[in-house]
Motif scaffolding. Structure first.
Motif, PDB file in Angstrom:
ATOM      1  N   LYS A  48      41.697  53.270  52.741  1.00  0.00           N
ATOM      2  CA  LYS A  48      40.361  52.921  53.027  1.00  0.00           C
ATOM      3  C   LYS A  48      39.394  54.045  52.523  1.00  0.00           C
ATOM      4  O   LYS A  48      39.944  55.110  52.477  1.00  0.00           O
ATOM      5  N   VAL A  49      38.142  53.697  52.283  1.00  0.00           N
ATOM      6  CA  VAL A  49      37.145  54.893  52.328  1.00  0.00           C
ATOM      7  C   VAL A  49      36.953  55.193  53.876  1.00  0.00           C
ATOM      8  O   VAL A  49      36.135  54.601  54.590  1.00  0.00           O
ATOM      9  N   ASN A  50      37.296  56.586  53.969  1.00  0.00           N
ATOM     10  CA  ASN A  50      37.236  57.136  55.207  1.00  0.00           C
ATOM     11  C   ASN A  50      35.890  57.681  55.342  1.00  0.00           C
ATOM     12  O   ASN A  50      35.441  58.564  54.485  1.00  0.00           O
ATOM     13  N   VAL A  51      35.044  57.520  56.397  1.00  0.00           N
ATOM     14  CA  VAL A  51      33.526  57.814  56.387  1.00  0.00           C
ATOM     15  C   VAL A  51      33.440  58.422  57.802  1.00  0.00           C
ATOM     16  O   VAL A  51      33.652  57.759  58.999  1.00  0.00           O
ATOM     17  N   ILE A  52      33.026  59.683  57.856  1.00  0.00           N
ATOM     18  CA  ILE A  52      32.437  60.492  59.158  1.00  0.00           C
ATOM     19  C   ILE A  52      30.921  60.462  59.210  1.00  0.00           C
ATOM     20  O   ILE A  52      30.347  60.586  58.281  1.00  0.00           O
ATOM     21  N   GLU A 101      35.256  45.869  55.252  1.00  0.00           N
ATOM     22  CA  GLU A 101      36.636  46.069  55.294  1.00  0.00           C
ATOM     23  C   GLU A 101      37.122  47.242  54.443  1.00  0.00           C
ATOM     24  O   GLU A 101      38.232  47.462  54.533  1.00  0.00           O
ATOM     25  N   GLU A 102      36.360  47.404  53.712  1.00  0.00           N
ATOM     26  CA  GLU A 102      36.890  48.614  52.458  1.00  0.00           C
ATOM     27  C   GLU A 102      36.570  49.937  53.342  1.00  0.00           C
ATOM     28  O   GLU A 102      37.239  51.170  52.973  1.00  0.00           O
ATOM     29  N   ALA A 103      35.792  49.961  54.490  1.00  0.00           N
ATOM     30  CA  ALA A 103      35.852  51.610  55.227  1.00  0.00           C
ATOM     31  C   ALA A 103      36.376  51.599  56.413  1.00  0.00           C
ATOM     32  O   ALA A 103      36.509  50.557  57.168  1.00  0.00           O
ATOM     33  N   ASN A 104      36.756  52.656  56.618  1.00  0.00           N
ATOM     34  CA  ASN A 104      37.188  53.263  58.122  1.00  0.00           C
ATOM     35  C   ASN A 104      35.993  54.369  58.647  1.00  0.00           C
ATOM     36  O   ASN A 104      36.056  55.307  58.052  1.00  0.00           O
ATOM     37  N   LYS A 131      39.563  65.375  55.556  1.00  0.00           N
ATOM     38  CA  LYS A 131      40.391  64.284  55.055  1.00  0.00           C
ATOM     39  C   LYS A 131      39.779  63.076  54.644  1.00  0.00           C
ATOM     40  O   LYS A 131      40.338  62.119  54.116  1.00  0.00           O
ATOM     41  N   ALA A 132      38.497  63.006  55.024  1.00  0.00           N
ATOM     42  CA  ALA A 132      37.752  61.808  54.749  1.00  0.00           C
ATOM     43  C   ALA A 132      37.035  61.688  53.155  1.00  0.00           C
ATOM     44  O   ALA A 132      36.939  62.996  52.557  1.00  0.00           O
ATOM     45  N   GLN A 133      36.626  60.700  52.603  1.00  0.00           N
ATOM     46  CA  GLN A 133      35.693  60.624  51.506  1.00  0.00           C
ATOM     47  C   GLN A 133      34.230  60.874  51.619  1.00  0.00           C
ATOM     48  O   GLN A 133      33.810  61.540  50.590  1.00  0.00           O
ATOM     49  N   LEU A 134      33.802  60.618  52.724  1.00  0.00           N
ATOM     50  CA  LEU A 134      32.499  60.895  52.913  1.00  0.00           C
ATOM     51  C   LEU A 134      32.110  61.214  54.218  1.00  0.00           C
ATOM     52  O   LEU A 134      32.756  61.005  55.374  1.00  0.00           O
ATOM     53  N   ILE A 187      29.269  53.442  46.764  1.00  0.00           N
ATOM     54  CA  ILE A 187      29.574  53.061  45.382  1.00  0.00           C
ATOM     55  C   ILE A 187      30.017  54.353  44.470  1.00  0.00           C
ATOM     56  O   ILE A 187      30.760  54.140  43.699  1.00  0.00           O
ATOM     57  N   GLU A 188      29.398  55.595  44.745  1.00  0.00           N
ATOM     58  CA  GLU A 188      29.948  56.694  44.089  1.00  0.00           C
ATOM     59  C   GLU A 188      31.355  56.942  44.319  1.00  0.00           C
ATOM     60  O   GLU A 188      32.056  57.453  43.328  1.00  0.00           O
ATOM     61  N   VAL A 189      31.742  57.014  45.486  1.00  0.00           N
ATOM     62  CA  VAL A 189      33.132  57.424  45.858  1.00  0.00           C
ATOM     63  C   VAL A 189      34.275  56.138  45.661  1.00  0.00           C
ATOM     64  O   VAL A 189      35.401  56.307  45.534  1.00  0.00           O
TER      65      VAL A 189
END
Length: 328
Positions: free
Chosen positions: A39-43, A59-62, A88-91, A180-182
């Motif tokens: 998933k796209v991990n977001v902090i 659903e695509e994001a955590n 460890k996150a993407q965003l 959208i970018e990640v």
């Protein structure tokens, strides 16, 4: 010359608040979420960004929020586990505009080889330059909170962008674009969820515009200077007991002057907020012979609000109803 007993009450309230803030200056640590593979991990740095990021990410994001429930963001700092999760996150999404003073060191802690993309979600907003960060700037703000003149004014950027639905829309767009970018493969789903969120924010904006414009009174007295964007966008003027940060200590003589203004202008309510001490607001209301109401800067949820299922929209609706009650 003898000082009136009510003025001494205000002075005592200032002293007690100073002691309280000194003892509670460090916020609690957050309960760390867990990074989820696939998933796209977001902090996120605090509640409104968390809510918008969850709504758009679906659903695509955590989405993991750093700030714990019931903690006010101005005096909170992250712990080492928060930095580890973010690495460890993407965003990593944060408000910016000076709200999170810990962000520069946090980003350094992520290391130079980090893959996480950091996004300041207040980008593109016409920021307010406000004075009175030290709590001395109440009582003479213009609608954009930049009305003081003179060499002693201490100017700071007002970070409370999300309190206006108009600028919450800008923030939501920045969050959508970062997804959208990640993760360009899910652009269509992010765009669809964003459009649904924007529809709700636009409806809220229209409701604030229509209902506040019809009210005869336009001046509000608030706990801390968190409503500059709301006031600028909907034609109100705020007078704040404290500065941009709720830890900014007001002077007793300023409180006495504010009490006098409340009486002279016929203001009927003093607004307080749940995540910071209400002692000064209630003392001022008692001295001025008026009542208190909640005006929530939506910086976070209390535990009771979280349990009740409150969110940005329910809290802003309550704000609108309390503004109508105070200003009609």
């Amino acid at each position: 010359m003898l000082i009136h007993r009510s003025k001494w009450a205000l002075i005592l309230a200032v002293a007690l608040l100073t002691i309280t803030l000194t003892l509670s200056g460090c916020g609690k640590s957050s309960d760390s979420g867990t990074i989820v593979e696939g998933k796209v991990n977001v902090i996120t740095s605090f509640y409104p960004i968390y809510e918008f990021a969850k709504a758009i990410g679906g659903e695509e994001a955590n989405v993991i929020n750093l700030l714990p429930t019931g903690v006010e963001p101005h005096d909170w700092t992250p712990r080492s586990q928060d930095i580890l999760n973010a690495s460890k996150a993407q965003l990593f999404l944060y408000n910016g505009a000076g709200l999170e003073g810990w962000v520069p060191n946090f980003l350094k802690g992520l290391g130079g080889d980090k893959e996480v993309q950091t996004v300041e979600v207040s980008q593109g907003i016409d920021l307010i330059e406000a004075d009175g960060d030290d709590g001395h700037g109440h009582g003479e703000e213009s609608e954009s909170n930049s009305g003081h003149e003179g060499e002693e004014a201490d100017h700071h950027v007002d970070p409370h962008t999300w309190v206006s639905p108009k600028f919450a829309i800008v923030m939501a767009e920045n969050i959508k674009n970062s997804y959208i970018e990640v993760d360009p493969a899910h652009e269509a789903t992010y765009e669809a969820r964003y459009q649904e969120l924007i529809g709700h924010l636009q409806a809220l904006d229209a409701k604030f515009t229509e209902q506040l414009s019809a009210l005869p009174n336009k001046e509000i007295v608030v706990s801390h200077q968190a409503f500059g964007y709301l006031c600028r966008d909907y034609g109100l003027t705020q007078h704040a007991i404290m500065g941009l940060s709720p830890e900014a200590e007001p002077r007793a003589q300023d409180l006495v002057a504010l009490s006098k203004m409340v009486k002279e202008e016929g203001i009927r309510y003093i607004f307080f907020e749940e995540l910071v001490s209400d002692k000064l607001a209630k003392t001022l209301a008692s001295e001025a012979g008026v009542e208190t109401l909640v005006l929530n800067p939506v910086e976070g949820l209390t535990k009771n609000q979280a349990k009740a299922g409150d969110n940005y929209f329910t809290l802003m609706e309550k704000n609108l109803q309390n503004l109508i009650q105070a200003l009609q």
